[in-house]
Design an enzyme around this catalytic site. Structure first.
Site, mmCIF file in Angstrom:
data_model
loop_
_atom_site.group_PDB
_atom_site.id
_atom_site.type_symbol
_atom_site.label_atom_id
_atom_site.label_comp_id
_atom_site.label_asym_id
_atom_site.label_seq_id
_atom_site.Cartn_x
_atom_site.Cartn_y
_atom_site.Cartn_z
ATOM 1 N N VAL A 9 105.091 -79.718 30.405
ATOM 2 C CA VAL A 9 104.971 -78.953 31.645
ATOM 3 C C VAL A 9 106.304 -78.278 31.896
ATOM 4 O O VAL A 9 107.363 -78.792 31.516
ATOM 5 C CB VAL A 9 104.556 -79.818 32.858
ATOM 6 C CG1 VAL A 9 103.105 -80.271 32.732
ATOM 7 C CG2 VAL A 9 105.474 -81.005 33.042
ATOM 8 N N SER A 10 106.253 -77.101 32.542
ATOM 9 C CA SER A 10 107.450 -76.277 32.709
ATOM 10 C C SER A 10 108.383 -76.762 33.807
ATOM 11 O O SER A 10 109.584 -76.544 33.727
ATOM 12 C CB SER A 10 107.053 -74.836 33.015
ATOM 13 O OG SER A 10 106.280 -74.324 31.965
ATOM 14 N N THR A 11 107.842 -77.384 34.830
ATOM 15 C CA THR A 11 108.687 -77.832 35.935
ATOM 16 C C THR A 11 108.520 -79.326 36.146
ATOM 17 O O THR A 11 107.495 -79.910 35.782
ATOM 18 C CB THR A 11 108.338 -77.102 37.257
ATOM 19 O OG1 THR A 11 107.028 -77.498 37.664
ATOM 20 C CG2 THR A 11 108.391 -75.590 37.092
ATOM 21 N N GLN A 14 105.378 -80.404 38.136
ATOM 22 C CA GLN A 14 104.048 -80.399 37.529
ATOM 23 C C GLN A 14 103.747 -81.769 36.929
ATOM 24 O O GLN A 14 104.639 -82.559 36.646
ATOM 25 C CB GLN A 14 103.960 -79.321 36.453
ATOM 26 C CG GLN A 14 104.001 -77.920 37.022
ATOM 27 C CD GLN A 14 104.044 -76.861 35.931
ATOM 28 O OE1 GLN A 14 104.707 -77.044 34.916
ATOM 29 N NE2 GLN A 14 103.330 -75.763 36.146
#
Length: 190
Positions: A9-11, A14
């Site tokens: 996940v990018s952040t 998330q």
């Protein structure tokens, strides 16, 4: 012969739960993760651990292609490298499975589209540069010697300051001073 999963996940806000559940349901014995890391960044500890762990006849499984990376070119390079190591690849959402003939076909179609995209970008870049040259625009950096001579002449004639030259060329004033000292030394020696 193992199925090893990778989730990302990018952040940090998330959640990996959906991906982890899908990978476990697909039969992955182990899953490596990266959280808070962009797909554009190929320096990911979880991905590195996954790639290190894979052996011939294993399968790398991801929930979706974009979890592995954002660039199609980098994805194709990675899957091609896996194939060279005799490791299969499977993306659950896109139904790509390189262990089947249909999956290999789909992957090769993606590879062909990526190659086509690269050639289009190259053609557009060359056409843009040719158009700019035709308009009389200079392409690329100025030769260093010309910059040095222009800067030295402007400063020696008092038409500009060292700070203004540094701003004009996007460098630090100390770099301008070093360059001027170097060009004076070259003039004295030459």
């Amino acid at each position: 012969m193992e199925m090893i999963g990778y989730a990302r996940v990018s952040t940090s806000e998330q959640n990996l739960d959906l991906q982890l559940a899908a990978l476990q349901a697909a039969g992955c014995s182990r899953v490596h993760t990266d959280q808070g890391i962009s797909g554009a960044d190929f320096e990911r500890p979880g991905l590195a651990a996954t790639l290190d762990e894979l052996c011939p006849d294993d399968t790398l499984v991801v929930w979706r292609l974009d979890r592995l990376g954002r660039s199609l070119i980098d994805l194709i390079r990675l899957v091609t490298d896996l194939g060279a190591r005799q490791v299969e690849f499977r993306s659950l959402s896109e139904a790509i499975d390189t262990s089947s003939s249909g999956g290999r076909l789909l992957f090769h179609l993606l590879a062909a589209m990526a190659e086509f995209e690269r050639s289009l970008i190259s053609e557009r870049t060359k056409a843009g540069m040719a158009a700019a040259r035709a308009r009389g625009c200079r392409i690329g950096r100025r030769p260093a010697m010309t910059q040095r001579q222009e800067a030295r002449l402007a400063i020696e004639h008092g038409t500009t300051s060292i700070e203004a030259v540094a701003t004009q060329y996007g460098i630090h004033p100390r770099t301008v001073l070093r360059t001027l000292k170097g060009s004076r030394h070259e003039d004295a020696v030459g």
